[in-house]
Design a protein around this motif. Sequence first.
Motif, PDB file in Angstrom:
ATOM      1  N   SER A 453       0.825  -1.217   0.000  1.00 52.67           N
ATOM      2  CA  SER A 453       0.000   0.000   0.000  1.00 52.67           C
ATOM      3  C   SER A 453       0.858   1.266   0.000  1.00 52.67           C
ATOM      4  O   SER A 453       0.326   2.374   0.121  1.00 52.67           O
ATOM      5  CB  SER A 453      -0.925   0.015   1.224  1.00 52.67           C
ATOM      6  OG  SER A 453      -0.168   0.104   2.425  1.00 52.67           O
ATOM      7  N   HIS A 455       3.634   4.208  -1.456  1.00 45.72           N
ATOM      8  CA  HIS A 455       3.854   4.950  -2.703  1.00 45.72           C
ATOM      9  C   HIS A 455       4.915   4.244  -3.552  1.00 45.72           C
ATOM     10  O   HIS A 455       4.854   4.270  -4.781  1.00 45.72           O
ATOM     11  CB  HIS A 455       4.295   6.384  -2.384  1.00 45.72           C
ATOM     12  CG  HIS A 455       3.241   7.195  -1.698  1.00 45.72           C
ATOM     13  ND1 HIS A 455       2.031   7.515  -2.279  1.00 45.72           N
ATOM     14  CD2 HIS A 455       3.210   7.744  -0.451  1.00 45.72           C
ATOM     15  CE1 HIS A 455       1.302   8.230  -1.448  1.00 45.72           C
ATOM     16  NE2 HIS A 455       2.001   8.376  -0.319  1.00 45.72           N
ATOM     17  N   ASN A 458       3.298   1.545  -5.482  1.00 44.49           N
ATOM     18  CA  ASN A 458       2.428   2.154  -6.477  1.00 44.49           C
ATOM     19  C   ASN A 458       3.216   2.563  -7.715  1.00 44.49           C
ATOM     20  O   ASN A 458       2.717   2.482  -8.848  1.00 44.49           O
ATOM     21  CB  ASN A 458       1.713   3.371  -5.876  1.00 44.49           C
ATOM     22  CG  ASN A 458       0.609   3.884  -6.776  1.00 44.49           C
ATOM     23  OD1 ASN A 458      -0.232   3.121  -7.239  1.00 44.49           O
ATOM     24  ND2 ASN A 458       0.618   5.179  -7.034  1.00 44.49           N
ATOM     25  N   ARG A 461       4.323  -0.979  -9.379  1.00 44.90           N
ATOM     26  CA  ARG A 461       3.271  -1.984  -9.591  1.00 44.90           C
ATOM     27  C   ARG A 461       3.159  -2.431 -11.037  1.00 44.90           C
ATOM     28  O   ARG A 461       3.060  -3.631 -11.322  1.00 44.90           O
ATOM     29  CB  ARG A 461       1.941  -1.408  -9.103  1.00 44.90           C
ATOM     30  CG  ARG A 461       0.785  -2.362  -9.175  1.00 44.90           C
ATOM     31  CD  ARG A 461      -0.433  -1.774  -8.499  1.00 44.90           C
ATOM     32  NE  ARG A 461      -1.553  -2.692  -8.537  1.00 44.90           N
ATOM     33  CZ  ARG A 461      -2.685  -2.527  -7.865  1.00 44.90           C
ATOM     34  NH1 ARG A 461      -2.820  -1.459  -7.092  1.00 44.90           N
ATOM     35  NH2 ARG A 461      -3.666  -3.402  -7.960  1.00 44.90           N
ATOM     36  N   ASN A 487      -3.385  -6.465  -4.500  1.00 42.93           N
ATOM     37  CA  ASN A 487      -2.362  -5.461  -4.804  1.00 42.93           C
ATOM     38  C   ASN A 487      -1.177  -6.017  -5.577  1.00 42.93           C
ATOM     39  O   ASN A 487      -0.269  -5.267  -5.938  1.00 42.93           O
ATOM     40  CB  ASN A 487      -1.871  -4.811  -3.508  1.00 42.93           C
ATOM     41  CG  ASN A 487      -2.893  -3.848  -2.936  1.00 42.93           C
ATOM     42  OD1 ASN A 487      -3.536  -3.106  -3.669  1.00 42.93           O
ATOM     43  ND2 ASN A 487      -3.055  -3.875  -1.624  1.00 42.93           N
ATOM     44  N   SER A 491      -1.859  -2.644 -12.701  1.00 43.52           N
ATOM     45  CA  SER A 491      -3.126  -1.917 -12.861  1.00 43.52           C
ATOM     46  C   SER A 491      -3.817  -2.272 -14.171  1.00 43.52           C
ATOM     47  O   SER A 491      -5.048  -2.234 -14.259  1.00 43.52           O
ATOM     48  CB  SER A 491      -2.873  -0.406 -12.783  1.00 43.52           C
ATOM     49  OG  SER A 491      -1.952   0.010 -13.780  1.00 43.52           O
TER      50      SER A 491
END
Length: 739
Positions: A453, A455, A458, A461, A487, A491
């Motif tokens: 979770s 940054h 992210n 990912r 997760n 994406s």
Amino acid sequence: MALNMLVIDEDAVGILDAALIEDAWFSDFYVPTNTEGVRRVEIGDVVYILSKKADLESNLLVINIGALGVFKSIAKPRSAFERIVRVALRQFDRSISLPVQWQPYHEGSLLSVYADSIGRKNQYRIYFDQAPSGSANLFAFGVTNGPEVLRQVPIDIPAYEAAVGGLLEALTVDQVSPDPVGNFGILLSEPLGAQLSGSGTLDEWYDRKLSGEQLKFVDQPLDRPIRLRGAPGTGKTQAMAVKCLKALYADADAGGDKTIAFLTHSSALAHDVVRGMFYALDPSARWSQLKTPAGRPKLWIGTLYELAQEQLSYEKKGLRPLSLDGRDGRELQGFMIHDAIEAVRTSPRTALGVLKECPDLAARMGNEGARKALVEDLMNEFACVLDAENIRKGTPDADRYVKGAREAWQMALPTERHRKLVLEVHSAYRDALRREQLLSMDQMIADFGRYLSTHEWNQLRDRDGFDLIFVDEYHYFTRVEAMTLHNLFASRAEHSGRWPLIMAYDLKQSTSDAALGGGLERFRNPGVGESVPVDLKQVFRSTPQISAFLKDLDASFPAMDLEGEFDTYESQSNKADGDLATLRIFDTGVQLIDDVLEEAGILARSIDGGGSQIAILCMNEELFDRYRKAGRARDKFVSVTSREDLRELRYARMKSVFSMPEYVAGLQFDTVFLIHVDQADLSDEYLSQGARRRYVSRAYLGASRAARKLVIASCMERGGTSAILDAPLRNKSLIQFVT
């Protein structure tokens, strides 16, 4: 001349990974001259084992086998060699992970791992250079008894360079190994998973061998989550393997850049069984060689723990995850919980406080005779509730735990005072982990979930995430483990709010309560959208008689509201008829184990596949430990004490396999002796519904490993036959054997 270096090319490493190797092999490293696929060449003090594909561009594994080499001081060179081979496979195929139990430690290009599976008792570590002389080869150069600073362990680079420099001559010379008299010490075989999968290529399975139910699953579109449910022997893992390779090759043939993860709860299942199944479906191993345009492997196979270790780099930080996947890990955790109980009992603060307010649980904690059962209950409560939910004493989550409702499967803690006392024990247990610089696997996953979770993740990912995730044995995943899966997707994998998570499971095979924590909504919607159910009803493993026994045993599961996921056993066998399951009752445990070992030995000598087809599975942990350590019985079986030991099945030969049901989940045997199905294990007054369910699940899992013959054994000194056998006896799917 004494041998100094062993050189093995990349493809030969894969062949040796599936070989049966005895310790005698490590004196001369002979390979039979008629062996298909590899040959042995000896030049000076260097031995080369080369595949047909070997050339000057091949990646090489080089091992120091001299007087100060890797194998000279290690009692079990075979175990060390298997680990060296695994590290080499990892070097040449980055989709392979090293198990956390090996405690890998890195320093630049240097790496060390424990030499065998009992690292905390035997401290030998093997040392590698992953870029010797700037190459892509792997050099296993040393061993120490106890951890050392990696750069202080002597490494003989000139000898390495001389061995590599002789490759050209080894490739062109006609010399092969002489035919020594007697045993070569090595027998090449196919991987374990290939044996379980049976014959047939990917196209043959898809076109002819899959059942209609399996084909329906394989043809499901990959734009949604799918849950594959089925009883033991219905071919869940086989169908998952076929679907995975079909998706992988379809994307590769279309020039795509999708990546796929195939996750299991056991490293041995991932690397020995699943990879073996893939090898059987496609012996060219194209699946292991495919990469994205950016050079990333298109298929990653392993456990969630290995993925977490890869991302969090615990080995570089000097932290050691505590393995719970085996007797050694469970035993260590049990000791630590036992010590935590003592710490709480002897602390003046708790003795005059919460202990005094909770006399019944305090009395149970003080009763040494009941301590083992209490430790097992606490182990389950920690793993499935407290560590899984990251609940700590003094936090709002702890307050909700104390005051919240409890479910039937959980440990019996009827009042808030009981739960506060458990939190005290858990706090003492966490303190002990911290002092020893250990992490429980549940703590590790909790950290991983938080990392996913951040940054940082992210940003990474879309580079490191996956487009498709397969999860086998989903029933062993805790809620927190399951919720991390969302997760892990890149994406781009999203399809209208749904993510392609493919799950296979059977709740009744779960010998822990991991699957039940937090409710079962995560099976229908594991955070990736509503899943499509596909059920398998046709049994391919067991005879109709064993299926009938499992159906009657199914009636012994406690009545628990598991939201439609605990369906009645309805599977039908397509195998030929066999013998009815039989029950044998003995006066004592000694008579039981002696009789079973004698019969298992006779069967092992008479059946195709030998002892690897005969399993003795013990229902009681304490008795299992006692029997496997007894000198009078130890030479009659191959002990499998963790799922990491599955490779030992190759060495059963004329000995039977001795284990517990949970350690052989996913495997099958011709004959299973399920021993100590005794009433004593169900007579504890503190036995919860969850503990009863776990006991029945252990019996269900063990019995379902049998393909043709099932023998149940009980003994009178432990209360006689367990009540869970009442229905099979009444319905005559189990008959008592009378001598």
